[in-house]
Scaffold this motif. Structure first.
Motif, PDB file in Angstrom:
ATOM      1  N   ALA A 283     -13.233   2.423  -2.698  1.00  0.00           N
ATOM      2  CA  ALA A 283     -13.868   3.011  -3.945  1.00  0.00           C
ATOM      3  C   ALA A 283     -12.956   3.125  -4.998  1.00  0.00           C
ATOM      4  CB  ALA A 283     -14.579   4.592  -3.480  1.00  0.00           C
ATOM      5  N   SER A 284     -11.710   3.692  -4.839  1.00  0.00           N
ATOM      6  CA  SER A 284     -10.448   3.696  -5.810  1.00  0.00           C
ATOM      7  C   SER A 284     -10.518   2.269  -6.178  1.00  0.00           C
ATOM      8  CB  SER A 284      -9.244   4.168  -5.308  1.00  0.00           C
ATOM      9  OG  SER A 284      -9.615   5.703  -4.708  1.00  0.00           O
ATOM     10  N   VAL A 285     -10.266   1.525  -5.677  1.00  0.00           N
ATOM     11  CA  VAL A 285      -9.980  -0.157  -5.977  1.00  0.00           C
ATOM     12  C   VAL A 285     -11.026  -0.637  -7.015  1.00  0.00           C
ATOM     13  CG1 VAL A 285      -9.564  -2.315  -5.235  1.00  0.00           C
ATOM     14  CG2 VAL A 285      -8.580  -0.643  -3.929  1.00  0.00           C
TER      15      VAL A 285
ATOM     16  N   TYR B   4      -4.995  -8.321 -11.602  1.00  0.00           N
ATOM     17  CA  TYR B   4      -5.373  -7.188 -10.833  1.00  0.00           C
ATOM     18  C   TYR B   4      -5.846  -7.633  -9.416  1.00  0.00           C
ATOM     19  CZ  TYR B   4      -7.672  -2.770  -9.455  1.00  0.00           C
ATOM     20  OH  TYR B   4      -8.010  -1.687  -8.727  1.00  0.00           O
ATOM     21  N   TRP B   5      -6.575  -8.737  -9.503  1.00  0.00           N
ATOM     22  CA  TRP B   5      -7.029  -9.060  -7.981  1.00  0.00           C
ATOM     23  C   TRP B   5      -6.007  -9.881  -7.107  1.00  0.00           C
ATOM     24  CZ3 TRP B   5     -11.078  -6.351  -7.192  1.00  0.00           C
ATOM     25  CH2 TRP B   5     -12.028  -5.746  -8.155  1.00  0.00           C
TER      26      TRP B   5
ATOM     27  N   GLY C  79      -4.915   0.581  -7.471  1.00  0.00           N
ATOM     28  CA  GLY C  79      -5.163  -1.023  -6.773  1.00  0.00           C
ATOM     29  C   GLY C  79      -4.440  -1.202  -5.540  1.00  0.00           C
ATOM     30  N   LEU C  80      -2.990  -0.690  -5.842  1.00  0.00           N
ATOM     31  CA  LEU C  80      -2.118  -0.679  -4.785  1.00  0.00           C
ATOM     32  C   LEU C  80      -2.280   0.198  -3.737  1.00  0.00           C
ATOM     33  CD1 LEU C  80       0.668  -1.857  -3.683  1.00  0.00           C
ATOM     34  CD2 LEU C  80       1.813  -0.263  -5.149  1.00  0.00           C
ATOM     35  N   ILE C  81      -2.412   1.369  -3.955  1.00  0.00           N
ATOM     36  CA  ILE C  81      -2.628   2.523  -2.912  1.00  0.00           C
ATOM     37  C   ILE C  81      -3.979   2.388  -2.304  1.00  0.00           C
ATOM     38  CG2 ILE C  81      -2.479   4.921  -2.193  1.00  0.00           C
ATOM     39  CD1 ILE C  81      -0.877   5.421  -5.014  1.00  0.00           C
ATOM     40  N   GLY C  82      -5.026   2.248  -2.859  1.00  0.00           N
ATOM     41  CA  GLY C  82      -6.266   1.980  -2.472  1.00  0.00           C
ATOM     42  C   GLY C  82      -6.540   0.904  -1.596  1.00  0.00           C
TER      43      GLY C  82
ATOM     44  N   ALA D  36      -5.219  -8.332  -3.720  1.00  0.00           N
ATOM     45  CA  ALA D  36      -4.841  -9.118  -2.279  1.00  0.00           C
ATOM     46  C   ALA D  36      -3.621  -9.149  -1.790  1.00  0.00           C
ATOM     47  CB  ALA D  36      -5.146 -10.759  -2.678  1.00  0.00           C
ATOM     48  N   LEU D  37      -2.641  -8.983  -2.371  1.00  0.00           N
ATOM     49  CA  LEU D  37      -1.176  -8.652  -1.865  1.00  0.00           C
ATOM     50  C   LEU D  37      -1.251  -7.329  -1.293  1.00  0.00           C
ATOM     51  CD1 LEU D  37       1.077 -10.350  -4.562  1.00  0.00           C
ATOM     52  CD2 LEU D  37       0.624 -11.263  -2.704  1.00  0.00           C
ATOM     53  N   ALA D  38      -1.811  -6.328  -1.899  1.00  0.00           N
ATOM     54  CA  ALA D  38      -1.759  -5.065  -1.320  1.00  0.00           C
ATOM     55  C   ALA D  38      -2.509  -4.921  -0.120  1.00  0.00           C
ATOM     56  CB  ALA D  38      -2.090  -3.926  -2.320  1.00  0.00           C
ATOM     57  N   SER D  39      -3.580  -5.803   0.050  1.00  0.00           N
ATOM     58  CA  SER D  39      -4.356  -5.988   1.250  1.00  0.00           C
ATOM     59  C   SER D  39      -3.798  -6.387   2.527  1.00  0.00           C
ATOM     60  CB  SER D  39      -5.794  -6.433   1.059  1.00  0.00           C
ATOM     61  OG  SER D  39      -6.455  -6.068  -0.068  1.00  0.00           O
ATOM     62  N   VAL D  40      -2.978  -7.235   2.227  1.00  0.00           N
ATOM     63  CA  VAL D  40      -2.196  -7.771   3.382  1.00  0.00           C
ATOM     64  C   VAL D  40      -1.361  -6.849   3.553  1.00  0.00           C
ATOM     65  CG1 VAL D  40      -0.658  -9.805   3.962  1.00  0.00           C
ATOM     66  CG2 VAL D  40      -2.637 -10.286   2.454  1.00  0.00           C
TER      67      VAL D  40
END
Ligand code: NAP
Length: 462
Positions: free
Chosen positions: A97-99, A187-188, A128-131, A192-196
């Motif tokens: 939700a934060s992202v 941002y996207w 974006g990063l922490i979320g 994507a990087l933070a998700s990996v």
């Protein structure tokens, strides 16, 4: 609504959150604490809805109905023993939700002003990063607990290099957003990087440590919400997020201490991959004494003080109501029955307290670990119900053991110990327990609920 009035109501809501948390620190005040927190949240949501007429109330109503239906379905369906997964899932949704909220706010600000303030873009990057790390980390943690993802620590060469490269990639993408907010695609890329990175951070941790990881991710979800609060310039979100962030890290710390582990050891130690190396025969052969519910009932008849030490097996067997029946039966005969609660018994903080409260066992009979240990010399019979690691004397005697130094409930120091479990299998830490072979230990093999029920019947018939 004027900003001053909104902020005053946000302040009242924040104070209610803090008193709510204070109330939750003790079982007697927990219900009131929960209520205070709920009233605070109601005020915060109401004022936010009245203050910001951006989204139509119809859309909000649809969101509420869909969200509440999913929430009620999960709350009814999920078993008590699957609660850690559910909490993990909720943390993950908070991160996601934060992202999404931060991205929507960034797009809106860019469309309106073209050059948003650095405070907004930096906070968006943090969201974006922490979320994303929180969402994907939580998904992996839930998958490991649910058996959908391997619960073995997934290790490979160059693991740290991959993680550092991903983090650096996130920092570069973040810097590009701050310097050039109109290029929203960065941002996207960051997301994507933070998700990996989120997946890579949790995969190398063993399934056994997931409850601690979930507490840590809970803290991250709070930090992500705080960052989103800065994006939206919403004070109550900043305060609520900070409270979640701080309480999550305090809980993580308490759990690590109760297991005598450092956070670094949990995150990088690969606990839970311990192979059982001792020869079982050396420990148990010829030394195990089985007992029966009838014999346990006779032991209880002649006891004055009984201590029950519950563990994960009590939760699995859902034996708490049968335990309450035994509690009432012994109480009626003037036999004291207290409960020794280890801080990490079960699979989530407060697991045993919740189960025993559900079965109406009075709070005054629940003793913390230290209080139980100081009483141990006076206890006639200890009944261990589905606990294993939290009573394993190896923690005191073997410095090489994975649970070395973990504080335990010293049931081996009682006159007689009855251990109820189905077999001699190890518990969560994967190690054997010499307590089962001690002279003063009797093993009552079987499902915890059935064994307690049969003991109750035998006690009534005796
Ligand atoms: P445990 O060491 O995991 O042992 C549980 C025992 O319950 C097993 O040995 C199992 O033996 C028995 N059992 C399972 N189902 C049963 C049933 N239906 N009836 C009777 N017995 C049953 O549990 P614990 O002593 O509660 O220790 C908790 C462990 O979890 C600690 O190592 C702790 O560090 C860890 N941990 C806890 C938390 C937390 O927040 N509480 C978080 C992370 C990790 P059988 O298969 O032979 O029946």
């Amino acid at each position: 609504m004027s900003t001053t009035i909104v902020n005053i109501i946000y302040l009242i809501a924040s104070v209610l959150f803090i008193f709510g948390l204070k109330g939750l620190t003790h079982p007697k005040t927990a219900v009131r604490g929960n209520l205070l927190g709920a009233v605070g949240m109601f005020l915060a949501v109401l004022v936010t809805l009245l203050d910001r007429n951006i989204v139509s109330f119809e859309i909000i109503a649809v969101g509420l109905i869909v969200g509440a239906s999913i929430g009620v379905f999960l709350a009814v369906k999920i078993k008590m023993t699957d609660m850690p997964q559910l909490v993990g899932l909720f943390n993950g949704f908070g991160g996601a939700a934060s992202v999404l909220v931060a991205s929507a706010a960034l797009i809106e600000v860019v469309l309106v002003t073209k050059t948003p303030a650095a405070q907004i873009t930096i906070a968006t990057v943090a969201s974006g990063l922490i979320g994303s790390v929180t969402f994907w980390g939580s998904m992996v943690a839930c998958g490991k607990l649910q058996g959908l993802v391997t619960d073995k620590p997934v290790r490979y060469k160059g693991e740290q290099f991959v993680k550092i490269t991903l983090l650096l990639g996130c920092i570069v993408a973040g810097a590009l957003i701050v310097t050039n907010p109109e290029a929203i695609h960065y941002y996207w890329i960051l997301v994507a990087l933070a998700s990996v990175l989120g997946v890579m951070l949790v995969m190398p941790i063993g399934g056994a440590d997931m409850p601690v990881v979930i507490a840590l991710l809970n803290s991250y979800s709070g930090l992500a919400a705080t960052a989103t609060g800065f994006v939206l310039q919403n004070n109550v979100l900043i305060i609520a997020g900070s409270l979640v962030g701080a309480s999550g890290i305090i809980l993580t710390n308490i759990m690590c201490k109760a297991m005598n582990r450092s956070l670094a050891n949990v995150l990088f130690g690969g606990f839970g991959e311990v192979d059982v190396i001792e020869d079982v025969d050396d420990i148990y052969a010829g030394k195990i004494k089985s007992t029966s519910p009838e014999e346990v009932a006779m032991l209880l008849e002649s006891a004055r003080k009984v201590l029950v030490v519950p563990g994960y097996g009590m939760a699995v067997a859902q034996a708490q109501h049968a335990v309450n029946e035994l509690f009432n039966l012994l109480g009626a005969k003037g036999i004291t029955m207290d409960f020794g609660i280890h801080p990490v018994a079960g699979r989530m903080p407060g697991h045993m307290n919740v189960l025993l409260a559900e079965a109406d066992i009075p709070y005054d009979n629940l003793l913390e670990m230290d209080a139980s240990n100081s009483l141990m010399g006076q206890i006639d019979v200890v009944i261990v119900i589905g606990a294993n690691d939290v009573i394993n004397p190896v923690a005191r005697t073997d410095p090489k053991s994975p649970i070395a130094g973990m504080p335990i409930i010293d049931v081996d120091k009682a006159k007689t110990v009855v251990v109820i479990k189905r077999s001699l299998s190890p518990g969560f830490a994967g190690i054997h327990n010499p307590l089962f072979a001690l002279d003063n230990t009797l093993m009552l093999f079987g499902d915890a609920k059935t064994m307690i029920q049969e003991t109750v019947i035998a006690f009534k018939e005796a």
